[in-house]
Design a protein around this motif. Structure first.
Motif, PDB file in Angstrom:
ATOM      1  N   GLU A 304       0.836  -1.209   0.000  1.00  0.00           N
ATOM      2  CA  GLU A 304       0.000   0.000   0.000  1.00  0.00           C
ATOM      3  C   GLU A 304       0.870   1.257   0.000  1.00  0.00           C
ATOM      4  N   ASP A 305       1.901   1.245   0.839  1.00  0.00           N
ATOM      5  CA  ASP A 305       2.795   2.417   0.919  1.00  0.00           C
ATOM      6  C   ASP A 305       3.544   2.618  -0.398  1.00  0.00           C
ATOM      7  N   ALA A 306       4.004   1.515  -1.013  1.00  0.00           N
ATOM      8  CA  ALA A 306       4.738   1.606  -2.278  1.00  0.00           C
ATOM      9  C   ALA A 306       3.823   2.120  -3.393  1.00  0.00           C
ATOM     10  N   PHE A 307       2.578   1.670  -3.389  1.00  0.00           N
ATOM     11  CA  PHE A 307       1.634   2.101  -4.425  1.00  0.00           C
ATOM     12  C   PHE A 307       1.312   3.582  -4.273  1.00  0.00           C
ATOM     13  N   ALA A 308       1.161   4.027  -3.035  1.00  0.00           N
ATOM     14  CA  ALA A 308       0.853   5.438  -2.783  1.00  0.00           C
ATOM     15  C   ALA A 308       2.002   6.346  -3.214  1.00  0.00           C
ATOM     16  N   ALA A 309       3.238   5.815  -3.180  1.00  0.00           N
ATOM     17  CA  ALA A 309       4.419   6.613  -3.548  1.00  0.00           C
ATOM     18  C   ALA A 309       4.795   6.455  -5.023  1.00  0.00           C
ATOM     19  N   SER A 310       4.012   5.712  -5.792  1.00  0.00           N
ATOM     20  CA  SER A 310       4.331   5.451  -7.201  1.00  0.00           C
ATOM     21  C   SER A 310       4.292   6.740  -8.026  1.00  0.00           C
ATOM     22  N   PRO A 311       5.237   6.900  -8.971  1.00  0.00           N
ATOM     23  CA  PRO A 311       5.221   8.080  -9.841  1.00  0.00           C
ATOM     24  C   PRO A 311       4.105   8.032 -10.878  1.00  0.00           C
ATOM     25  N   VAL A 312       3.490   6.869 -11.023  1.00  0.00           N
ATOM     26  CA  VAL A 312       2.394   6.720 -11.984  1.00  0.00           C
ATOM     27  C   VAL A 312       1.114   7.276 -11.359  1.00  0.00           C
ATOM     28  N   PRO A 313       0.411   8.165 -12.053  1.00  0.00           N
ATOM     29  CA  PRO A 313      -0.807   8.764 -11.490  1.00  0.00           C
ATOM     30  C   PRO A 313      -1.860   7.706 -11.178  1.00  0.00           C
ATOM     31  N   PHE A 314      -2.553   7.896 -10.078  1.00  0.00           N
ATOM     32  CA  PHE A 314      -3.653   7.000  -9.700  1.00  0.00           C
ATOM     33  C   PHE A 314      -4.854   7.835  -9.281  1.00  0.00           C
ATOM     34  N   ARG A 315      -5.979   7.494  -9.858  1.00  0.00           N
ATOM     35  CA  ARG A 315      -7.222   8.210  -9.556  1.00  0.00           C
ATOM     36  C   ARG A 315      -8.038   7.380  -8.565  1.00  0.00           C
ATOM     37  N   VAL A 316      -8.357   7.982  -7.445  1.00  0.00           N
ATOM     38  CA  VAL A 316      -9.181   7.303  -6.441  1.00  0.00           C
ATOM     39  C   VAL A 316     -10.607   7.189  -6.974  1.00  0.00           C
ATOM     40  N   SER A 317     -11.124   5.974  -7.007  1.00  0.00           N
ATOM     41  CA  SER A 317     -12.457   5.731  -7.549  1.00  0.00           C
ATOM     42  C   SER A 317     -13.316   5.025  -6.509  1.00  0.00           C
ATOM     43  N   SER A 318     -14.436   5.618  -6.181  1.00  0.00           N
ATOM     44  CA  SER A 318     -15.383   5.043  -5.217  1.00  0.00           C
ATOM     45  C   SER A 318     -14.672   4.559  -3.951  1.00  0.00           C
ATOM     46  N   PRO A 319     -14.101   5.480  -3.180  1.00  0.00           N
ATOM     47  CA  PRO A 319     -13.353   5.090  -1.979  1.00  0.00           C
ATOM     48  C   PRO A 319     -14.210   4.378  -0.941  1.00  0.00           C
ATOM     49  N   GLU A 320     -15.518   4.475  -1.063  1.00  0.00           N
ATOM     50  CA  GLU A 320     -16.382   3.750  -0.130  1.00  0.00           C
ATOM     51  C   GLU A 320     -16.354   2.242  -0.401  1.00  0.00           C
ATOM     52  N   TYR A 321     -15.881   1.868  -1.607  1.00  0.00           N
ATOM     53  CA  TYR A 321     -15.803   0.460  -1.970  1.00  0.00           C
ATOM     54  C   TYR A 321     -14.374  -0.020  -2.211  1.00  0.00           C
ATOM     55  N   ASN A 322     -13.521   0.866  -2.701  1.00  0.00           N
ATOM     56  CA  ASN A 322     -12.195   0.465  -3.172  1.00  0.00           C
ATOM     57  C   ASN A 322     -11.064   1.136  -2.392  1.00  0.00           C
ATOM     58  N   TRP A 323      -9.869   0.573  -2.560  1.00  0.00           N
ATOM     59  CA  TRP A 323      -8.687   1.106  -1.905  1.00  0.00           C
ATOM     60  C   TRP A 323      -8.435   2.548  -2.346  1.00  0.00           C
ATOM     61  N   ALA A 324      -8.075   3.410  -1.377  1.00  0.00           N
ATOM     62  CA  ALA A 324      -7.774   4.807  -1.691  1.00  0.00           C
ATOM     63  C   ALA A 324      -6.495   5.288  -1.025  1.00  0.00           C
ATOM     64  N   LYS A 325      -6.137   4.690   0.105  1.00  0.00           N
ATOM     65  CA  LYS A 325      -4.945   5.148   0.843  1.00  0.00           C
ATOM     66  C   LYS A 325      -4.411   4.016   1.713  1.00  0.00           C
ATOM     67  N   PRO A 326      -3.134   4.087   2.114  1.00  0.00           N
ATOM     68  CA  PRO A 326      -2.550   3.054   2.971  1.00  0.00           C
ATOM     69  C   PRO A 326      -3.377   2.855   4.243  1.00  0.00           C
ATOM     70  N   GLY A 327      -3.601   1.604   4.589  1.00  0.00           N
ATOM     71  CA  GLY A 327      -4.408   1.269   5.752  1.00  0.00           C
ATOM     72  C   GLY A 327      -5.804   0.808   5.390  1.00  0.00           C
ATOM     73  N   ASP A 328      -6.202   1.055   4.132  1.00  0.00           N
ATOM     74  CA  ASP A 328      -7.553   0.678   3.709  1.00  0.00           C
ATOM     75  C   ASP A 328      -7.761  -0.836   3.674  1.00  0.00           C
ATOM     76  N   CYS A 329      -6.723  -1.591   3.358  1.00  0.00           N
ATOM     77  CA  CYS A 329      -6.885  -3.048   3.274  1.00  0.00           C
ATOM     78  C   CYS A 329      -7.332  -3.626   4.612  1.00  0.00           C
ATOM     79  N   ALA A 330      -6.635  -3.265   5.675  1.00  0.00           N
ATOM     80  CA  ALA A 330      -6.995  -3.757   7.010  1.00  0.00           C
ATOM     81  C   ALA A 330      -8.377  -3.257   7.415  1.00  0.00           C
ATOM     82  N   ARG A 331      -8.666  -2.004   7.075  1.00  0.00           N
ATOM     83  CA  ARG A 331      -9.969  -1.424   7.441  1.00  0.00           C
ATOM     84  C   ARG A 331     -11.116  -2.161   6.760  1.00  0.00           C
TER      85      ARG A 331
END
Length: 356
Positions: A304-331
Motif C-alpha cells: 500500500e505504501d509503495a503504491f501510494a508513492a508510485s510516480p504513476v498517477p492513480f485516480r481514487v475511484s469510489s473510496p467507499e468500496y475500493n482502496w484509496a490510501k494506505p491502511g484501507d486493506c486492514a480497514r
C-alpha cells in the motif's frame, strides 16, 4: 591314384560350392538386416513426426481456445436466425474475454493527443483494471505534454441509464467535437460510442464482450490472469511509451492488481468468501484464484505504501468500496468480517459455488 585324384577334385568342387553358397547367404542376411533397420528407422521417424504434429496441434488448439472462444460462442448464438437488438448485441458474451480477429498492437498506428478513450466491457471482465490502466497512461502522457500540468484527466464510469440518456450522449458529442481529453468507462453501448468510434477521433478499448467488435485493442482475460503487468506491453506501441515508463507502469500495475483483488468491498469473490471462512480448497488450482492469503498484514501494508508513492498517477475511484490510501486493506477486511459484509457492502449471502 586316379580315384583319389577324382575324390580330391570333387571335394574341392563341393568346398568351392559351399563357400559360394555361404557367401550368398551372408549377403542375403546383410541385405535383410539393412532392410529391417531402414524400415524401423522409417517407422520411428513417422512416429516422431506424428508426436510432434500432435503436440503442435494440441498447442495450437490451446491457443485457439484462448483466442477464439468468443468466435465459437458467436456462431452458436447466431444459429437461431434472430438478429439481436443493439443493446443485446453489445451486452452479449459472444465475443467473451478475447478477440483473435484484432490486429496486433505492434502493427497499429500510435494514438495521438487529445486522447479520447472509451473503455467498454462486460461486468467482471477485469474492466476496472483496463480502465484504471488507461486513465494512468493518459494522465501521465498529458502531464508530459503540458509540462507537468496539474489539470486532471476526466476518468469516469458511466452508468447504464446515463448511457441511454440524451443528456450524456449530447455531452459526449460536445467533448469529442471540442477535442477534450477524457477516459470513460461503461458496461453498455446503445450505439453512440460505436458511431463516434467510426466517425471521429474517439478510440475504444474493450475488456471483452461489449465493444470488442470495434475496439482498437481487446484485453485477453486469461492472459491477464497469468501476468497482469505483462499487459502493459500491449499499450507501449499505441501510446509510444518509453521503456522507463513501461517499467514504472508495470510495477504500478502489479501492486494495483493485488490491491484490487485482495482489498476493498469489490475484491475478488474468492477472497470475499475466504475471509468469511468458506472452504476454498477446490478453487486453489484455478488461474483466477488470487491467493491473497500468501501476503501477511505487514506485506500488504508495505505494498500500500509503495503504491501510494508510485510516480504513476492513480485516480481514487469510489473510496467507499475500493482502496484509496494506505491502511484501507486492514480497514475493509475488518468491515467485511466483523459486519458480515459482501460485495459492494451488501450483506454476505453465504458460501456459494463460484462459477469460473
Amino acid at each position: 591314384e586316379r580315384d583319389d585324384h577324382c575324390i580330391h577334385s570333387r571335394l574341392a568342387q563341393v568346398t568351392t560350392a559351399m563357400r559360394t553358397a555361404i557367401a550368398l547367404i551372408s549377403c542375403l542376411v546383410v541385405i535383410f538386416i539393412l532392410l529391417s533397420s531402414e524400415k524401423k528407422t522409417s517407422q520411428k521417424a513417422n512416429n516422431a513426426t506424428a508426436i510432434v504434429t500432435k503436440d503442435v496441434s494440441s498447442s495450437t488448439r490451446l491457443h485457439d481456445d484462448d483466442d477464439t472462444m468468443s468466435q465459437h460462442n458467436t456462431e452458436s448464438s447466431s444459429d437461431n436466425g434472430k438478429k439481436p437488438s443493439m443493446d443485446q448485441e453489445t451486452t452479449s458474451l459472444a465475443i467473451s474475454r478475447s478477440s483473435s480477429s484484432r490486429t496486433p498492437t505492434s502493427s497499429r498506428s500510435a494514438l495521438s493527443q487529445p486522447f479520447q478513450i472509451f473503455q467498454l466491457g462486460d461486468p467482471r471482465s477485469a474492466s476496472t483494471f483496463q480502465f484504471e490502466l488507461l486513465c494512468s497512461i493518459v494522465t501521465m502522457k498529458k502531464k508530459m505534454a503540458a509540462q507537468n500540468s496539474k489539470e486532471e484527466v476526466p476518468c469516469r464510469f458511466i452508468k447504464r441509464t446515463q448511457m441511454r440518456g440524451n443528456r450524456f450522449q449530447r455531452r459526449l458529442r460536445e467533448k469529442v467535437a471540442n477535442n477534450e481529453t477524457f477516459v470513460f468507462k461503461a458496461h453498455n453501448d446503445p450505439g453512440v460510442v460505436r458511431e463516434l468510434a467510426d466517425t471521429t477521433h474517439l478510440v475504444v478499448f474493450s475488456s471483452g464482450g461489449v465493444g470488442a467488435p470495434f475496439a482498437v485493442y481487446t484485453q485477453q482475460y486469461n492472459r491477464l490472469l497469468r501476468c497482469p503487468e505483462c499487459e502493459v506491453d500491449q499499450y507501449q506501441p499505441l501510446f509510444q511509451l518509453s521503456d522507463t515508463e513501461v517499467s514504472q507502469i508495470k510495477h504500478h500495475v502489479k501492486i494495483f492488481g493485488i490491491l484490487r483483488q485482495c482489498c476493498g468491498l469489490q475484491m475478488s469473490q474468492y477472497e470475499m468468501q475466504r475471509l468469511h471462512g468458506c472452504d476454498m480448497t477446490k478453487y486453489l488450482d484455478r488461474s483466477a484464484y488470487p491467493n491473497c492469503e500468501q501476503y501477511s498484514a505487514d506485506q500488504m501494508r508495505a505494498m500500500e505504501d509503495a503504491f501510494a508513492a508510485s510516480p504513476v498517477p492513480f485516480r481514487v475511484s469510489s473510496p467507499e468500496y475500493n482502496w484509496a490510501k494506505p491502511g484501507d486493506c486492514a480497514r475493509f477486511n475488518n468491515v467485511i468480517v466483523e459486519n458480515g459484509k459482501g460485495f459492494n457492502g451488501k450483506a454476505f449471502v453465504g458460501c456459494q459455488d463460484i462459477i469460473p
